[in-house]
Design an enzyme around this catalytic site. Structure first.
Site, PDB file in Angstrom:
ATOM      1  N   SER A 176       1.658   3.842  -5.153  1.00 49.27           N
ATOM      2  CA  SER A 176       2.323   5.044  -4.659  1.00 49.27           C
ATOM      3  C   SER A 176       3.623   4.706  -3.936  1.00 49.27           C
ATOM      4  CB  SER A 176       1.359   5.831  -3.768  1.00 49.27           C
ATOM      5  OG  SER A 176       1.842   7.124  -3.511  1.00 49.27           O
ATOM      6  N   HIS A 225       0.825  -1.213   0.000  1.00 50.63           N
ATOM      7  CA  HIS A 225       0.000   0.000   0.000  1.00 50.63           C
ATOM      8  C   HIS A 225       0.853   1.255   0.000  1.00 50.63           C
ATOM      9  CE1 HIS A 225       0.898   1.016   4.189  1.00 50.63           C
ATOM     10  NE2 HIS A 225       0.784  -0.265   4.479  1.00 50.63           N
TER      11      HIS A 225
END
Length: 312
Positions: free
Chosen positions: A139, A71
């Site tokens: 990201s 994540h």
């Protein structure tokens, strides 16, 4: 007529009960919905303490070739549960909370740049008996995945990069301008309103989440403001460009063309650096494709893996 009245009464009662559950018992409702999505994706919550002393919490499910998903900044493992619903049908999926986030350890005074974080993820993978794997990252998670592949190219079979960080030579994004000019970072949240605004800033098509549940989700970010500021300052000064130049790992680069956090022009730069990469731009999507359009995101990834398997 009596049956219609009964049905209307049942619908009204159910709606009232749902309203009470979400707006009055919001903490319990949040846990319920998170667990429901995990169960729907056939993911189980697991935890372990590794020899480095860090406590890791992760989701795991499915069978087949290992796929670890990482994540991004300010997020946690549940960012991937919606896409995992399709992925666990094909792969052995592992989704950890990165150190510094979610339920994993939040050690102070450590290096949170991509290489040390990649080493921690490799230690977790090896502890789970996974020596080679496919890696995905959103990201900051993509930045870590790139560092992992650059350091251990023989162990990373492919990369799935969703608006990855770590390539900073592109024109500045809206976020970068806000940080530099206004000294304001929408991703560092100190209260519930700022969390709600960050949720909208990150996505062009955010999934609907009732405000009381957003407020519950905000608590962890609010509690860790100082650590978040430290981690952010580290990752934005950590470039992976030189390390991944010429890296031949098969790579799918996915970018939302409405990304306000990292300029989508970064995709072309990364594509030129990595000779076996390809790009998919998702129209009308912001920084988190796996949350904004999970169906298309998974469809594209499965096709990528099918083509990869056909080549072999």
């Amino acid at each position: 007529m009596r049956l219609i009245k009964l049905l209307l009464a049942l619908i009204f009662t159910a709606g009232l009960g749902l309203y009470y559950f979400i707006y009055v018992a919001s903490a319990q409702a949040t846990v319920f919905f998170i667990n429901y999505e995990r169960q729907s994706a056939q993911l189980a919550r697991k935890e372990v303490v590794l020899p480095d002393g860090l406590h890791y919490v992760y989701l795991e499910g499915g069978s087949g070739a290992p796929l670890m998903l990482l994540h991004g900044f300010g997020a946690d493992k549940d960012n991937f549960t919606r896409v995992a619903k399709s992925l666990t049908k094909h792969y052995h999926v592992i989704i950890p909370d990165l150190p510094g986030f979610g339920e994993s350890s939040h050690p102070a005074g450590v290096d949170y740049t991509s290489r040390p974080q990649a080493e921690r993820m490799r230690s977790l993978a090896h502890y789970l008996g996974v020596k080679s794997l496919h890696l995905g990252g959103s990201s900051m998670g993509g930045q870590i995945a790139l560092a992992y592949a650059a350091a251990y190219p023989a162990e990373v079979l492919s990369l799935w990069l969703l608006d990855p960080a770590g390539v900073w030579s592109a024109p500045p994004s809206e976020l970068a301008k806000l940080v530099k000019i206004e000294h304001r970072n929408p991703l560092i949240v100190r209260n519930e309103d700022e969390f709600a605004r960050a949720f909208d800033f990150a996505m062009s098509k955010p999934p609907f989440v009732p405000r009381p549940i957003l407020n519950v989700l905000a608590k962890n970010s609010i509690k860790n403001v100082a650590l978040s500021e430290n981690i952010f300052s580290q990752i934005v000064n950590d470039s992976v460009e030189q390390r991944v130049t010429g890296l031949r790992t098969p790579t799918l680069i996915v970018w939302g063309d409405q990304d306000r956090i990292i300029n989508y022009a970064t995709a072309e730069i990364l594509n030129k650096l990595m000779p076996k990469s390809q790009i998919i731009f998702m129209k009308g999507v912001g920084h988190l494709p796996m949350l904004e359009n999970p169906e298309q995101c998974v469809k594209d990834y499965l096709l990528f893996r099918q083509k990869l398997a056909a080549i072999k």
